[in-house]
Design a protein around this motif. Sequence first.
Motif, PDB file in Angstrom:
ATOM      1  N   GLU A 101     -20.164  23.204 -22.435  1.00  0.00           N
ATOM      2  CA  GLU A 101     -21.626  23.363 -22.461  1.00  0.00           C
ATOM      3  C   GLU A 101     -22.248  23.246 -21.069  1.00  0.00           C
ATOM      4  OE1 GLU A 101     -25.739  22.356 -22.486  1.00  0.00           O
ATOM      5  OE2 GLU A 101     -24.168  20.871 -22.119  1.00  0.00           O
ATOM      6  N   PRO A 102     -21.949  22.189 -20.298  1.00  0.00           N
ATOM      7  CA  PRO A 102     -22.600  22.091 -18.988  1.00  0.00           C
ATOM      8  C   PRO A 102     -22.153  23.143 -17.984  1.00  0.00           C
ATOM      9  CG  PRO A 102     -21.049  20.279 -19.295  1.00  0.00           C
ATOM     10  CD  PRO A 102     -21.175  20.968 -20.603  1.00  0.00           C
ATOM     11  N   LEU A 103     -20.888  23.526 -17.995  1.00  0.00           N
ATOM     12  CA  LEU A 103     -20.415  24.468 -16.979  1.00  0.00           C
ATOM     13  C   LEU A 103     -20.738  25.920 -17.303  1.00  0.00           C
ATOM     14  CD1 LEU A 103     -16.929  23.046 -15.873  1.00  0.00           C
ATOM     15  CD2 LEU A 103     -19.223  22.521 -15.014  1.00  0.00           C
ATOM     16  N   SER A 104     -20.960  26.229 -18.574  1.00  0.00           N
ATOM     17  CA  SER A 104     -21.214  27.629 -18.945  1.00  0.00           C
ATOM     18  C   SER A 104     -22.687  28.009 -18.863  1.00  0.00           C
ATOM     19  CB  SER A 104     -20.689  27.910 -20.353  1.00  0.00           C
ATOM     20  OG  SER A 104     -21.370  27.138 -21.319  1.00  0.00           O
ATOM     21  N   LYS A 105     -23.552  27.073 -18.507  1.00  0.00           N
ATOM     22  CA  LYS A 105     -24.974  27.408 -18.377  1.00  0.00           C
ATOM     23  C   LYS A 105     -25.211  28.400 -17.246  1.00  0.00           C
ATOM     24  CE  LYS A 105     -27.059  23.217 -20.290  1.00  0.00           C
ATOM     25  NZ  LYS A 105     -27.873  21.996 -19.986  1.00  0.00           N
ATOM     26  N   ASP A 106     -24.552  28.175 -16.120  1.00  0.00           N
ATOM     27  CA  ASP A 106     -24.775  29.026 -14.935  1.00  0.00           C
ATOM     28  C   ASP A 106     -23.503  29.686 -14.441  1.00  0.00           C
ATOM     29  OD1 ASP A 106     -27.602  28.438 -14.607  1.00  0.00           O
ATOM     30  OD2 ASP A 106     -26.959  26.424 -14.031  1.00  0.00           O
ATOM     31  N   HIS A 107     -22.447  29.628 -15.263  1.00  0.00           N
ATOM     32  CA  HIS A 107     -21.159  30.223 -14.885  1.00  0.00           C
ATOM     33  C   HIS A 107     -20.503  30.836 -16.113  1.00  0.00           C
ATOM     34  CE1 HIS A 107     -21.885  27.216 -11.732  1.00  0.00           C
ATOM     35  NE2 HIS A 107     -21.131  27.960 -10.945  1.00  0.00           N
ATOM     36  N   ARG A 108     -19.574  31.730 -15.865  1.00  0.00           N
ATOM     37  CA  ARG A 108     -18.685  32.185 -16.935  1.00  0.00           C
ATOM     38  C   ARG A 108     -17.432  31.328 -16.853  1.00  0.00           C
ATOM     39  NH1 ARG A 108     -16.837  37.926 -17.101  1.00  0.00           N
ATOM     40  NH2 ARG A 108     -17.145  37.951 -14.848  1.00  0.00           N
ATOM     41  N   LEU A 109     -17.227  30.494 -17.842  1.00  0.00           N
ATOM     42  CA  LEU A 109     -16.116  29.555 -17.851  1.00  0.00           C
ATOM     43  C   LEU A 109     -14.951  30.149 -18.632  1.00  0.00           C
ATOM     44  CD1 LEU A 109     -14.900  26.733 -17.317  1.00  0.00           C
ATOM     45  CD2 LEU A 109     -15.990  25.993 -19.454  1.00  0.00           C
ATOM     46  N   VAL A 110     -13.803  30.255 -17.983  1.00  0.00           N
ATOM     47  CA  VAL A 110     -12.579  30.753 -18.627  1.00  0.00           C
ATOM     48  C   VAL A 110     -11.604  29.585 -18.753  1.00  0.00           C
ATOM     49  CG1 VAL A 110     -10.660  32.393 -18.507  1.00  0.00           C
ATOM     50  CG2 VAL A 110     -12.925  33.039 -17.600  1.00  0.00           C
TER      51      VAL A 110
END
Length: 256
Positions: A41-50
């Motif tokens: 949740e926190p990292l995917s706000k402003d990034h595409r997390l793979v």
Amino acid sequence: MAILNRDGVNLYYEVHGDKGPVILLTHGYSATSQMWAGQVEPLSKDHRLVIWDMRGHGQSDSPEDPGLYSEPATVADMAALLDKVGAKTAIVGGLSLGGYMSLAFHRAHPERVEALLIIDTGPGYKNDEARAGWNRTSLRTAERYETEGLALLSAGSAERRTATHRSAKGLALAARGMLTQRDAGVITSLPDIKVPSIVVVGSDDTPFIAASDYMAAKIPGCRKAVIDAAGHAANIDPPEGFNGAILTFLRSLKKL
């Protein structure tokens, strides 16, 4: 749920978020992509997390051929994942074995790395005898999975206790081919790293504190964060301190 087929080996991965730079996170040995649940949740706000499961782990395949488990194969898997999601470059990081493989990925593909997140990780060994000792331990781990099966996970740190795997044999093969180390290439590459980097370690992760200090000193301009009251799974216990350190680092990248 998504699957990447690389030369007949199916690799499980997930993409969270639809905007911003890509972050590729790799789990530790005998963990899975689900160890990053508290970061989605926190990292995917402003990034595409793979996030993904390495071969032999989780929902990815466990091929029978021992030759298909290696550092070069893992690095190639990571490159293929970035290709699959259309990312020429990414912020690359991981925990423990995943952090080591992230350093190996930078060594092989420095042009594809925007920044490094190295978490509760060791960079390998310059000393042949020390490396041989690590490898003996890794092979004993493989033997234990072969004889005790997945029940062995219950005695591990948090990221292992919560992991679900298809095959103990896959973990044994991964220990033999991916956890063991062949040379000093990764540790000697540290001074050549030119991208922004952060080393993160749990305050209670005693076996990896010296290694973290070493990497922070050898990687030019490297930041270091110690997560209070955290063990080897610094992103899990507790996630708040870990997430705060990573988000602060990621915000600093936008100012460069």
